[in-house]
Design an enzyme around this catalytic site. Structure first.
Site, PDB file in Angstrom:
ATOM      1  N   HIS A 341     -32.367  20.603  -9.508  1.00  0.00           N
ATOM      2  CA  HIS A 341     -32.723  21.910  -8.789  1.00  0.00           C
ATOM      3  C   HIS A 341     -33.480  22.080  -8.224  1.00  0.00           C
ATOM      4  CE1 HIS A 341     -29.933  24.595 -11.251  1.00  0.00           C
ATOM      5  NE2 HIS A 341     -30.598  24.455 -11.879  1.00  0.00           N
ATOM      6  N   LYS A 534     -39.522  30.482   0.618  1.00  0.00           N
ATOM      7  CA  LYS A 534     -39.246  31.370   1.128  1.00  0.00           C
ATOM      8  C   LYS A 534     -39.407  31.941   1.918  1.00  0.00           C
ATOM      9  CE  LYS A 534     -37.091  31.343  -3.845  1.00  0.00           C
ATOM     10  NZ  LYS A 534     -35.547  31.501  -3.988  1.00  0.00           N
ATOM     11  N   THR A 636     -28.945  31.628  -5.242  1.00  0.00           N
ATOM     12  CA  THR A 636     -28.180  32.390  -5.676  1.00  0.00           C
ATOM     13  C   THR A 636     -27.986  33.684  -5.139  1.00  0.00           C
ATOM     14  OG1 THR A 636     -28.799  32.597  -7.860  1.00  0.00           O
ATOM     15  CG2 THR A 636     -26.730  31.172  -7.406  1.00  0.00           C
TER      16      THR A 636
HETATM   17  C1  LIG Z   1     -30.225  36.033  -8.647  1.00  0.00           C
HETATM   18  C2  LIG Z   1     -31.649  35.772  -8.994  1.00  0.00           C
HETATM   19  C3  LIG Z   1     -32.372  35.625  -8.219  1.00  0.00           C
HETATM   20  C4  LIG Z   1     -32.225  34.456  -7.982  1.00  0.00           C
HETATM   21  O1  LIG Z   1     -32.863  34.508  -6.120  1.00  0.00           O
HETATM   22  P1  LIG Z   1     -32.650  33.784  -4.665  1.00  0.00           P
HETATM   23  O2  LIG Z   1     -32.208  34.676  -3.617  1.00  0.00           O
HETATM   24  O3  LIG Z   1     -30.842  33.011  -5.611  1.00  0.00           O
HETATM   25  O4  LIG Z   1     -33.863  32.871  -4.705  1.00  0.00           O
HETATM   26  C5  LIG Z   1     -33.913  35.801  -8.990  1.00  0.00           C
HETATM   27  N1  LIG Z   1     -34.160  36.444  -9.553  1.00  0.00           N
HETATM   28  C6  LIG Z   1     -33.060  37.192  -9.969  1.00  0.00           C
HETATM   29  C7  LIG Z   1     -33.689  38.008 -10.604  1.00  0.00           C
HETATM   30  C8  LIG Z   1     -31.933  37.351  -9.374  1.00  0.00           C
HETATM   31  O5  LIG Z   1     -31.607  38.371 -10.302  1.00  0.00           O
END
Ligand SMILES: *Cc1c(COP(=O)(O)O)cnc(C)c1O
Length: 795
Positions: A341, A534, A636
């Protein structure tokens, strides 16, 4: 459960009456929960029976996190009862959404990795595949976040209630886990055996959560282990009260702060408990010959946290079943596969040999032997010292879990095309050359049943009106929406739904945090864990630039925008916490400025979790996916936004690359350096942020303001941020990409001037999002790695 609304209402009211207590929303919740559960129990039993009778291959997905979110509403959706229940309750004067609000989501994950595991569970059950999860039952979950003076505070999330819990205790399946002790050879009936003498035993008790697939036919199992005192532990070499306390701690929190030694031991205890309990459980369920293990089960390890599954399976086969090494290794390495990951150096898991040696002495010996044999084979192949060093599992007293996971697995995958390429060509180049057919890509996905059908029922309804309901089963059919991107009435409906979702978010925020938001502003949303890569810092610096320009240039009066932030920082991650503090400080300044306030509004949503995401994402106009290229393995969140018709502003990173490929760059706002450039700068140490500052007056001014403390409260905060950007060399290339990011934002404003065109682009995003359903991901894993067979539910 009930075949009509009237029947539902009757059963529901009968059950309420039979309780004989005062009517309340809580009681309504309790009854609805029980009714839903009764239904699920039947399907669950039936599914388990089918699996036993058919002897189908079973998948076990082991993960240290499962971020499942609230359960009740999703189960009603998957059972196809949501609308019937909602209407029935409406007629009884009860709002289903109010009942849903009473549920505290179990915070059993940090972010993307845990949410992926949850989406996979949903897709496995929905595709009628026999796949189950193994995880840990953290009593306090991930912390609940609040802000005090703009700083993050952390409290345990108490998600476990006295009744109506999501999980069921299975005392009958408890197993004991040995820690510490001494490894000894003892004479057994079939020769010498290895045994651990005087270990400290801990009992692992499973709690089961039913995973309800689409249409409710298949119900798989998510099994979470809880640490408890064992009655075999009479001989522990410490005070019983200490043992009791330490044992309870093991599954007390998700990722205890591991900057301290005790935190590290706790985390290692968690990992071993997860692996050992799950494998003991798998093996005891396995009825046929263990030689057949790779044909009858598959084990997927989600990142390296469960990598101890490799030596643990070896231990069971060798010590408990008296197998020889070669046979055990052959079966182990045809059973386990591994998902990588991350390529972030600091996130590559490493354990001090001494720690493993003292806590898990037998496991340590097995890892040593795996390493010794692997090195021996490499030497026989004539590998040079440098390759040998890179491929070693144990190096300088440190155990590299990623190497252990690769060596012990039959397949290894990255989570987006770019990420897999970087793994193969750079990070794990030598391993890939050693095992040429092991590495493959499986781009992540999200379950459209939660992120579209449940979170955005209005949009989901509109889609079905346009193209029929088959897309729910085959999400790639969302592509048929392409023809509606030119349909004026469809676009108008889409816009109306976006406004409605904004109103719902506004209502939620007002109730939760007493924040008022302008519904006609552009909703620009940046929600994810706080991390340097990020680049929440780049976002807030850009907002400062906008503020400066509004103040300085009386002709610059941009369309109103609300910038939403949401996310938690790891308790020991100082930098991330400083960025949170700074965003809150900037928010106070900008939001209270009478002029700037007409154009910019900053909202920091407290305690970002799945529930908050379900409110935020459907309301988004703009999705911020701005990681430093090469750092975000997949992401995601990016997919969830796209599926809800938001436009992405993003870098060529992780799955963004594939998102742009699917939707076309003309339907997104792409900016910034490419992964290659970033990695070259890193390799050559050739990036110097001072050059950017000196050559760009706007950034120079911004830095001066930062140094003066205009944007921070207290000197420490300013010093820290400036220190990162200047003295630490701006490791995430924030200043380098800042102007390119600002230009992309200007393009967003230009595009938003044409609302119909904007809506058209949104619809193109939805139409291209089907491939990012986790149903596609799971089908690919099944085809290429697990080789599962569908077990059609007879229901
Ligand atoms: C989808 C999701 C993430 C992942 O978000 P990314 O933008 O891919 O880092 C993290 N926390 C929650 C609660 C999510 O639903």
């Amino acid at each position: 459960m009930f075949s009509s609304k009237e029947e539902f209402k009757k059963t529901f009211t009968d059950r309420i009456e039979s309780k004989g207590t005062e009517k309340s929303l809580e009681l309504a919740h309790e009854i609805l929960w029980e009714m839903t559960n009764d239904w699920i129990q039947e399907s669950w039993k039936r599914t388990n029976q089918l699996y036993e009778e058919n002897h189908e291959k079973q998948l076990y997905y082991i993960s240290i996190e499962f971020l499942i979110g609230r359960v009740l509403g999703q189960n009603l959706i998957n059972l196809n009862f949501y609308n019937l229940v909602k209407e029935g309750l409406d007629e009884l004067g009860i709002e289903l959404s109010e009942i849903e609000e009473l549920e505290i989501e179990p915070g059993l994950g940090n972010g993307g990795l845990g949410r992926l595991a949850a989406c996979f569970m949903d897709s496995l059950a929905s595709l009628e595949l026999p796949g189950h999860g193994y995880g840990l039952r953290y009593r306090g979950g991930l912390f609940t976040q609040h802000f005090v003076n703009g700083n993050q505070t952390e409290q345990p999330t108490n998600w476990i209630k006295d009744k109506n819990n999501v999980d069921t205790r299975r005392e009958d399946l408890a197993v004991d886990i040995p820690y510490y002790g001494e490894v000894q050879l003892v004479m057994g009936l079939d020769g010498m055996r290895t045994k651990i003498e005087n270990p400290e035993w801990v009992k692992a008790v499973p709690y089961d959560i039913p995973i309800v697939g689409a249409n409710g036919g298949t119900v798989n199992t998510l099994r979470l282990w809880q640490a408890e005192v064992s009655n075999r532990s009479s001989s522990v070499g410490k005070e019983y009260a200490v043992y009791e306390r330490e044992t309870a701690h093991i599954t007390d929190r998700l990722y205890p702060d591991d900057s301290l030694e005790t935190g590290k031991i706790l985390r290692l205890k968690q990992q071993y408990l997860l692996c050992s309990a799950s494998l003991q459980n798998i093996i005891s369920n396995h009825k046929s010959s263990l030689e057949k293990l790779p044909e009858s089960i598959a084990i997927q390890i989600n990142d390296t946290h469960p990598a101890l599954a490799v030596p643990e399976l070896m231990r069971i086969l060798i010590d408990d079943f008296s197998w020889d090494w070669e046979r055990a290794w052959d079966v182990t390495t045809r059973t386990i596969s591994y998902t990588n990951h991350t390529i972030l150096e600091e996130a590559m898991e490493k354990w001090d040999s001494h720690l493993i040696q003292s806590l898990l002495p037998r496991i340590f010996l097995i890892i040593e032997e795996i390493d010794r044999r692997f090195k021996e084979s490499l030497q026989n192949q004539g590998k040079d010292d440098e390759t040998l060093r890179k491929l070693s599992i144990i190096e300088d007293g440190v155990i590299k879990m990623a190497v252990l996971a690769v060596v012990g697995s039959y397949r290894v995958n990255g989570v987006a095309k770019l990420h897999t390429e970087i793994l193969k060509k750079r990070e794990m180049k030598e391993l890939n050359e050693q095992f040429p057919n092991k590495f493959h890509n499986k781009t992540n996905g999200i379950t459209h049943r939660r992120w579209l059908i449940k979170a955005n029922q209005e949009l989901s309804g509109l889609v079905t009106e346009a193209i029929g309901s088959q897309w729910m089963k085959e999400p790639e059919r969302l592509s048929e929406l392409h023809y509606f991107s030119q349909n004026q009435s469809f676009l108008q409906n889409f816009q109306e739904i976006k406004s409605l979702k904004k109103e719902q978010l506004i209502h939620h925020l007002q109730r939760d945090q007493n924040i008022i938001v302008d519904p006609s502003s552009i909703f620009d949303i940046h929600i994810k864990r706080f991390h340097g890569y990020k680049r929440q810092l780049m976002n807030i610096l850009h907002i400062q630039m906008l503020y400066d320009r509004i103040k300085r240039d009386s002709t610059y009066r941009p369309y109103p925008r609300t910038f939403f932030f949401g996310g938690k920082a790891a308790p020991s991650y100082h930098f991330a916490k400083q960025v949170i503090k700074m965003i809150n400080t900037v928010a106070t300044k900008v939001n209270n400025d009478p002029l700037a306030r007409q154009h910019l509004h900053i909202v920091f949503v407290e305690n970002y979790n799945v529930t908050q995401a379900e409110y935020l994402i459907p309301a988004a106009d703009v999705s911020e996916q701005i990681s430093t290229a090469s750092k975000e393995a997949s992401g995601t969140g990016n997919m969830k936004f796209m599926m809800n018709g938001a436009l992405t502003i993003g870098t060529f990173d992780g799955a963004n690359v594939e998102i742009f490929e699917q939707v076309g760059q003309e339907n997104a706002f792409v900016f910034g350096m490419r992964a290659e450039q970033v990695m070259d700068y890193e390799k050559n140490h050739s990036y110097n942020p001072k050059e950017i500052i000196e050559s760009d007056v706007e950034i120079e001014k911004l830095m001066e303001e930062l140094v003066k403390g205009d944007w921070t409260e207290g000197k420490a905060n300013a010093d820290f941020i400036v220190g990162q950007l200047l003295h630490e060399g701006d490791p995430y290339f924030v200043l380098k990409d800042l102007q390119s990011y600002a230009k992309a934002h200007e393009k967003i404003l230009d595009a938003y001037e044409n609302p119909i065109k904007w809506a058209e682009m949104g619809v193109e995003n939805i139409a291209a999002s089907g491939i990012f359903s986790s149903d596609r991901t799971i089908q690919q894993y099944s085809d290429d790695v697990w080789h599962l067979t569908k077990v059609p539910s007879i229901y």
